[in-house]
Motif scaffolding. Sequence first.
Motif, PDB file in Angstrom:
ATOM      1  N   SER A  80      79.243 103.133 -14.704  1.00  0.00           N
ATOM      2  CA  SER A  80      80.103 104.298 -14.938  1.00  0.00           C
ATOM      3  C   SER A  80      81.568 103.882 -14.980  1.00  0.00           C
ATOM      4  CB  SER A  80      79.897 105.322 -13.819  1.00  0.00           C
ATOM      5  OG  SER A  80      80.473 104.853 -12.621  1.00  0.00           O
ATOM      6  N   PRO A  81      82.399 104.742 -15.538  1.00  0.00           N
ATOM      7  CA  PRO A  81      83.835 104.458 -15.560  1.00  0.00           C
ATOM      8  C   PRO A  81      84.456 104.448 -14.159  1.00  0.00           C
ATOM      9  CG  PRO A  81      83.283 106.246 -17.082  1.00  0.00           C
ATOM     10  CD  PRO A  81      82.057 105.941 -16.293  1.00  0.00           C
ATOM     11  N   LEU A  82      83.752 104.971 -13.170  1.00  0.00           N
ATOM     12  CA  LEU A  82      84.261 104.960 -11.798  1.00  0.00           C
ATOM     13  C   LEU A  82      84.491 103.527 -11.306  1.00  0.00           C
ATOM     14  CD1 LEU A  82      84.883 106.478  -9.110  1.00  0.00           C
ATOM     15  CD2 LEU A  82      82.460 106.156  -8.550  1.00  0.00           C
ATOM     16  N   ALA A  83      83.589 102.622 -11.660  1.00  0.00           N
ATOM     17  CA  ALA A  83      83.670 101.240 -11.172  1.00  0.00           C
ATOM     18  C   ALA A  83      84.744 100.463 -11.918  1.00  0.00           C
ATOM     19  CB  ALA A  83      82.326 100.543 -11.326  1.00  0.00           C
ATOM     20  N   THR A 148      89.817 109.814  -3.363  1.00  0.00           N
ATOM     21  CA  THR A 148      90.254 111.066  -4.006  1.00  0.00           C
ATOM     22  C   THR A 148      91.056 110.811  -5.273  1.00  0.00           C
ATOM     23  OG1 THR A 148      92.143 111.163  -2.507  1.00  0.00           O
ATOM     24  CG2 THR A 148      90.188 112.416  -1.875  1.00  0.00           C
ATOM     25  N   GLU A 149      91.729 109.665  -5.353  1.00  0.00           N
ATOM     26  CA  GLU A 149      92.515 109.358  -6.549  1.00  0.00           C
ATOM     27  C   GLU A 149      91.627 109.120  -7.772  1.00  0.00           C
ATOM     28  OE1 GLU A 149      91.530 105.419  -4.644  1.00  0.00           O
ATOM     29  OE2 GLU A 149      92.080 107.403  -3.933  1.00  0.00           O
ATOM     30  N   ARG A 150      90.330 108.941  -7.558  1.00  0.00           N
ATOM     31  CA  ARG A 150      89.398 108.733  -8.678  1.00  0.00           C
ATOM     32  C   ARG A 150      88.553 109.961  -8.961  1.00  0.00           C
ATOM     33  NH1 ARG A 150      86.896 102.642  -8.274  1.00  0.00           N
ATOM     34  NH2 ARG A 150      88.655 101.655  -7.263  1.00  0.00           N
ATOM     35  N   GLU A 151      88.853 111.069  -8.331  1.00  0.00           N
ATOM     36  CA  GLU A 151      88.044 112.272  -8.510  1.00  0.00           C
ATOM     37  C   GLU A 151      88.618 113.153  -9.604  1.00  0.00           C
ATOM     38  OE1 GLU A 151      86.484 112.476  -3.904  1.00  0.00           O
ATOM     39  OE2 GLU A 151      87.759 114.099  -4.636  1.00  0.00           O
ATOM     40  N   HIS A 152      87.745 113.570 -10.496  1.00  0.00           N
ATOM     41  CA  HIS A 152      88.098 114.509 -11.556  1.00  0.00           C
ATOM     42  C   HIS A 152      86.799 115.086 -12.094  1.00  0.00           C
ATOM     43  CE1 HIS A 152      87.463 110.540 -13.359  1.00  0.00           C
ATOM     44  NE2 HIS A 152      87.022 111.178 -14.412  1.00  0.00           N
ATOM     45  N   PRO A 153      86.848 116.236 -12.754  1.00  0.00           N
ATOM     46  CA  PRO A 153      85.613 116.817 -13.287  1.00  0.00           C
ATOM     47  C   PRO A 153      84.931 115.838 -14.260  1.00  0.00           C
ATOM     48  CG  PRO A 153      87.397 118.399 -13.379  1.00  0.00           C
ATOM     49  CD  PRO A 153      88.005 117.076 -13.015  1.00  0.00           C
ATOM     50  N   GLU A 155      81.695 115.419 -16.991  1.00  0.00           N
ATOM     51  CA  GLU A 155      80.707 116.134 -17.805  1.00  0.00           C
ATOM     52  C   GLU A 155      79.355 115.457 -17.609  1.00  0.00           C
ATOM     53  OE1 GLU A 155      80.502 118.252 -22.147  1.00  0.00           O
ATOM     54  OE2 GLU A 155      81.598 116.368 -21.987  1.00  0.00           O
ATOM     55  N   VAL A 156      78.463 116.115 -16.864  1.00  0.00           N
ATOM     56  CA  VAL A 156      77.157 115.537 -16.570  1.00  0.00           C
ATOM     57  C   VAL A 156      76.140 115.831 -17.670  1.00  0.00           C
ATOM     58  CG1 VAL A 156      77.493 115.463 -14.076  1.00  0.00           C
ATOM     59  CG2 VAL A 156      76.522 117.523 -15.127  1.00  0.00           C
ATOM     60  N   GLU A 157      76.436 116.821 -18.466  1.00  0.00           N
ATOM     61  CA  GLU A 157      75.669 117.126 -19.671  1.00  0.00           C
ATOM     62  C   GLU A 157      76.575 117.985 -20.532  1.00  0.00           C
ATOM     63  OE1 GLU A 157      72.176 119.624 -19.156  1.00  0.00           O
ATOM     64  OE2 GLU A 157      72.943 120.269 -17.232  1.00  0.00           O
ATOM     65  N   PRO A 158      76.284 118.111 -21.823  1.00  0.00           N
ATOM     66  CA  PRO A 158      77.198 118.861 -22.691  1.00  0.00           C
ATOM     67  C   PRO A 158      77.544 120.242 -22.137  1.00  0.00           C
ATOM     68  CG  PRO A 158      75.548 117.739 -24.001  1.00  0.00           C
ATOM     69  CD  PRO A 158      75.142 117.564 -22.549  1.00  0.00           C
ATOM     70  N   GLY A 159      78.833 120.454 -21.905  1.00  0.00           N
ATOM     71  CA  GLY A 159      79.323 121.736 -21.429  1.00  0.00           C
ATOM     72  C   GLY A 159      79.186 121.979 -19.937  1.00  0.00           C
ATOM     73  N   ARG A 160      78.598 121.047 -19.199  1.00  0.00           N
ATOM     74  CA  ARG A 160      78.421 121.216 -17.741  1.00  0.00           C
ATOM     75  C   ARG A 160      79.237 120.153 -17.020  1.00  0.00           C
ATOM     76  NH1 ARG A 160      74.958 123.354 -13.711  1.00  0.00           N
ATOM     77  NH2 ARG A 160      74.652 121.923 -11.964  1.00  0.00           N
ATOM     78  N   PHE A 161      80.256 120.626 -16.307  1.00  0.00           N
ATOM     79  CA  PHE A 161      81.139 119.730 -15.568  1.00  0.00           C
ATOM     80  C   PHE A 161      80.919 119.914 -14.075  1.00  0.00           C
ATOM     81  CE2 PHE A 161      83.097 120.147 -19.654  1.00  0.00           C
ATOM     82  CZ  PHE A 161      83.700 118.928 -19.888  1.00  0.00           C
ATOM     83  N   LEU A 162      80.970 118.825 -13.333  1.00  0.00           N
ATOM     84  CA  LEU A 162      80.908 118.874 -11.879  1.00  0.00           C
ATOM     85  C   LEU A 162      82.145 118.192 -11.315  1.00  0.00           C
ATOM     86  CD1 LEU A 162      77.211 117.920 -11.001  1.00  0.00           C
ATOM     87  CD2 LEU A 162      78.245 120.186 -10.940  1.00  0.00           C
ATOM     88  N   ASP A 163      82.673 118.756 -10.244  1.00  0.00           N
ATOM     89  CA  ASP A 163      83.773 118.140  -9.530  1.00  0.00           C
ATOM     90  C   ASP A 163      83.164 117.172  -8.514  1.00  0.00           C
ATOM     91  OD1 ASP A 163      86.008 119.394 -10.741  1.00  0.00           O
ATOM     92  OD2 ASP A 163      85.538 121.222  -9.617  1.00  0.00           O
ATOM     93  N   LEU A 164      82.794 115.992  -8.990  1.00  0.00           N
ATOM     94  CA  LEU A 164      82.128 115.026  -8.130  1.00  0.00           C
ATOM     95  C   LEU A 164      83.113 114.369  -7.175  1.00  0.00           C
ATOM     96  CD1 LEU A 164      79.748 113.318 -10.707  1.00  0.00           C
ATOM     97  CD2 LEU A 164      79.225 115.130  -9.075  1.00  0.00           C
ATOM     98  N   ARG A 165      82.618 114.042  -5.990  1.00  0.00           N
ATOM     99  CA  ARG A 165      83.396 113.287  -5.016  1.00  0.00           C
ATOM    100  C   ARG A 165      83.197 111.806  -5.290  1.00  0.00           C
ATOM    101  NH1 ARG A 165      84.506 117.929  -4.958  1.00  0.00           N
ATOM    102  NH2 ARG A 165      84.361 119.353  -3.209  1.00  0.00           N
ATOM    103  N   ALA A 166      84.232 111.014  -5.065  1.00  0.00           N
ATOM    104  CA  ALA A 166      84.147 109.560  -5.229  1.00  0.00           C
ATOM    105  C   ALA A 166      84.250 108.915  -3.845  1.00  0.00           C
ATOM    106  CB  ALA A 166      85.267 109.043  -6.133  1.00  0.00           C
ATOM    107  N   PHE A 167      83.382 107.951  -3.617  1.00  0.00           N
ATOM    108  CA  PHE A 167      83.356 107.228  -2.350  1.00  0.00           C
ATOM    109  C   PHE A 167      83.390 105.734  -2.620  1.00  0.00           C
ATOM    110  CE2 PHE A 167      81.459 111.267  -1.336  1.00  0.00           C
ATOM    111  CZ  PHE A 167      81.880 111.541  -0.049  1.00  0.00           C
ATOM    112  N   GLY A 168      83.981 104.990  -1.700  1.00  0.00           N
ATOM    113  CA  GLY A 168      84.010 103.535  -1.824  1.00  0.00           C
ATOM    114  C   GLY A 168      83.862 102.880  -0.469  1.00  0.00           C
ATOM    115  N   LEU A 169      83.268 101.704  -0.465  1.00  0.00           N
ATOM    116  CA  LEU A 169      83.123 100.884   0.733  1.00  0.00           C
ATOM    117  C   LEU A 169      83.677  99.503   0.413  1.00  0.00           C
ATOM    118  CD1 LEU A 169      81.972 100.372   3.624  1.00  0.00           C
ATOM    119  CD2 LEU A 169      79.896  99.570   2.470  1.00  0.00           C
ATOM    120  N   ASP A 170      84.768  99.133   1.084  1.00  0.00           N
ATOM    121  CA  ASP A 170      85.312  97.800   0.913  1.00  0.00           C
ATOM    122  C   ASP A 170      84.424  96.801   1.649  1.00  0.00           C
ATOM    123  OD1 ASP A 170      87.475  98.674  -0.611  1.00  0.00           O
ATOM    124  OD2 ASP A 170      88.695  99.049   1.171  1.00  0.00           O
ATOM    125  N   LEU A 171      84.106  95.703   0.974  1.00  0.00           N
ATOM    126  CA  LEU A 171      83.218  94.700   1.573  1.00  0.00           C
ATOM    127  C   LEU A 171      84.026  93.551   2.156  1.00  0.00           C
ATOM    128  CD1 LEU A 171      80.508  94.651  -1.216  1.00  0.00           C
ATOM    129  CD2 LEU A 171      80.482  95.926   0.924  1.00  0.00           C
TER     130      LEU A 171
END
Length: 171
Positions: A80-83, A148-153, A155-171
């Motif tokens: 995903s573009p998150l990474a 939180t700086e990586r969180e934005h709506p 589109e999980v399917e056409p026309g359906r957006f979710l405000d997903l939370r982003a989480f990270g674990l530094d190794l």
Amino acid sequence: MAPSSVSSLTIRLVAPHEYADAGRLTAEAYRHSYEGLSEGYLVSLADVEGRVAQGEVWVAVDGDEIVGSVWVPRPGERLSPLAREDELDFRQLAVAPEARGRGVGEALTRHVIALARRRGARRVVMNSGPEMLGAHALYLKLGFSRLTEREHPIEVEPGRFLDLRAFGLDL
């Protein structure tokens, strides 16, 4: 089926003859957790063969029953573009509704963290739906923090957006 401990779990790559079962589990887990998913999205969640073509699908098996799954990229790739560079992302962590509360999600998450370390990643990242409070508590318990700086709506399917939370674990 009686509850069993996490110690009875085996986590391994999904076998081709298990694609349909792992796909049904993923779609059912998401249907159980999210309201209003379209049939098209549920079909995409069940498409383990398609995910295997783009990455690795790991399953948690208790005896001969698949009770959970998670999708990760192949080494050096991203799902995903998150990474970002040097990060390992994972998606579609799913636990069968009847297996929840037995440590399956934690075992799968710890497996992803171990994979990331073996691959030399500096961070593990993922998105999670806002209503997945149990998952959020697990991630925080394991040392993840919100990005939180990586969180934005999204589109999980056409026309359906979710405000997903982003989480990270530094190794």
